[in-house]
Design an enzyme around this catalytic site. Structure first.
Site, PDB file in Angstrom:
ATOM      1  CB  SER A 132      -5.355  30.259 -79.537  1.00 48.01           C
ATOM      2  OG  SER A 132      -6.592  30.119 -80.194  1.00 48.01           O
ATOM      3  CE1 TYR A 145      -7.397  26.407 -76.031  1.00 48.51           C
ATOM      4  CE2 TYR A 145      -8.133  28.284 -77.335  1.00 48.51           C
ATOM      5  CZ  TYR A 145      -7.310  27.186 -77.164  1.00 48.51           C
ATOM      6  OH  TYR A 145      -6.379  26.875 -78.138  1.00 48.51           O
TER       7      TYR A 145
END
Ligand code: NAD
Length: 250
Positions: A132, A145
């Site tokens: 990401s 995350y």
């Protein structure tokens, strides 16, 4: 291009993983699907792609071991399954922290550990980790995350070095915001964490990060995965490819 290659794509019942599964199958790979979902929908995907499905819960190392034994050696491993939770660190539920680290980071370690011996035996392998933009930069309220994705980038670089002389590459693809259920589902919590409206989340939080002001398409991420599986990509390893509309250029 990928005829005679067997690929496992984790989290391929939805979103980016499904796009990658479709793209690899279109290149002739035998694709094994994994992820959560309704049995009817999964059966339809298996029929569409000529795929097998293994529904292992990737938060459970024993289930991962059983899945890897069941499907046999893989040539292409795409660690893609992931989840998100948005909350201030002092309110972040410990069980959400554990779940995100297990799914977004530890699962990739366990699948890789099981897949590497078969790849080494063949002298060929491709490990692709869906990381990401949050593997490179942070955003508030996403502690687990961001930690998991930074960790995944580090794991990828480490295994790239270990496997470099074995014909096995390991790379991350790091999308910015892609319009999938993972993004849609975090909108209510982001509204609550920041005290703002849905439109403000969309425009001032999500697309504000991306200079292009466009969401990334799952198919565009999948095209990069196909390229990384190709022979001209044999020298690309330990890399982290941003597909983020310019987000991390700032
Ligand atoms: P998604 O919610 O559409 O798909 C997630 C997939 O993971 C689904 O197939 C789901 O069933 C599976 N999954 C969830 N929990 C699981 C479990 N316990 N065991 C096995 N499978 C499980 O989300 P997406 O946006 O396609 O996300 C895919 C990957 O892309 C994730 O790693 C995510 O962090 C990453 N990513 C997404 C974006 C984005 O903007 N959507 C951006 C950057 C990175």
């Amino acid at each position: 291009m990928l005829k005679d290659r067997r690929a496992l794509v984790t989290g391929s019942t939805s979103g980016i993983g499904l796009a990658i599964a479709r793209a690899l199958a279109a290149e002739g790979a035998e694709v094994i699907l994994n992820g959560l979902g309704k049995p009817d929908a999964i059966a339809a995907l298996c029929a569409e792609l000529g795929s097998r499905y293994n529904g292992a819960n990737l938060m459970d190392p024993a289930a991962i071991a059983a899945m890897m034994a069941d499907i046999g050696p893989v040539d292409i491993l795409v660690n893609n399954a992931g989840m998100q939770h948005v909350a201030p660190v002092e309110d972040f539920p410990a069980e959400k922290w554990d779940a995100i680290i297990a799914l977004n980071l530890s699962a990739a370690f366990h699948t890789t550990q099981a897949a590497v011996p078969g790849m080494k035996a063949k002298g060929w392998g491709r490990i692709i980790n869906t990381a990401s933009a949050h593997s490179q930069v942070a955003s508030p309220f996403k502690s687990a995350y961001v930690a998991a994705k930074h960790g995944l980038a580090g794991l990828t670089k480490t295994i790239a070095l270990e496997l470099a002389t074995h014909g096995i590459t390991a790379n991350c693809i790091s999308p910015g915001y892609v319009w999938t259920p993972l993004v849609e589902n975090q909108i209510p919590d982001t509204m609550a964490a920041r005290g703002i409206t849905r439109d403000e989340v969309m425009n001032d939080i999500l697309l504000a990060k991306q200079p292009t002001k466009q969401f990334i398409l799952p198919e565009d991420v999948a095209a990069m995965a196909v390229f990384l599986c190709s022979e001209p990509a044999r020298g690309i390893t330990g890399s982290n490819y941003a597909i983020d509309g310019g987000w991390t250029a700032e």
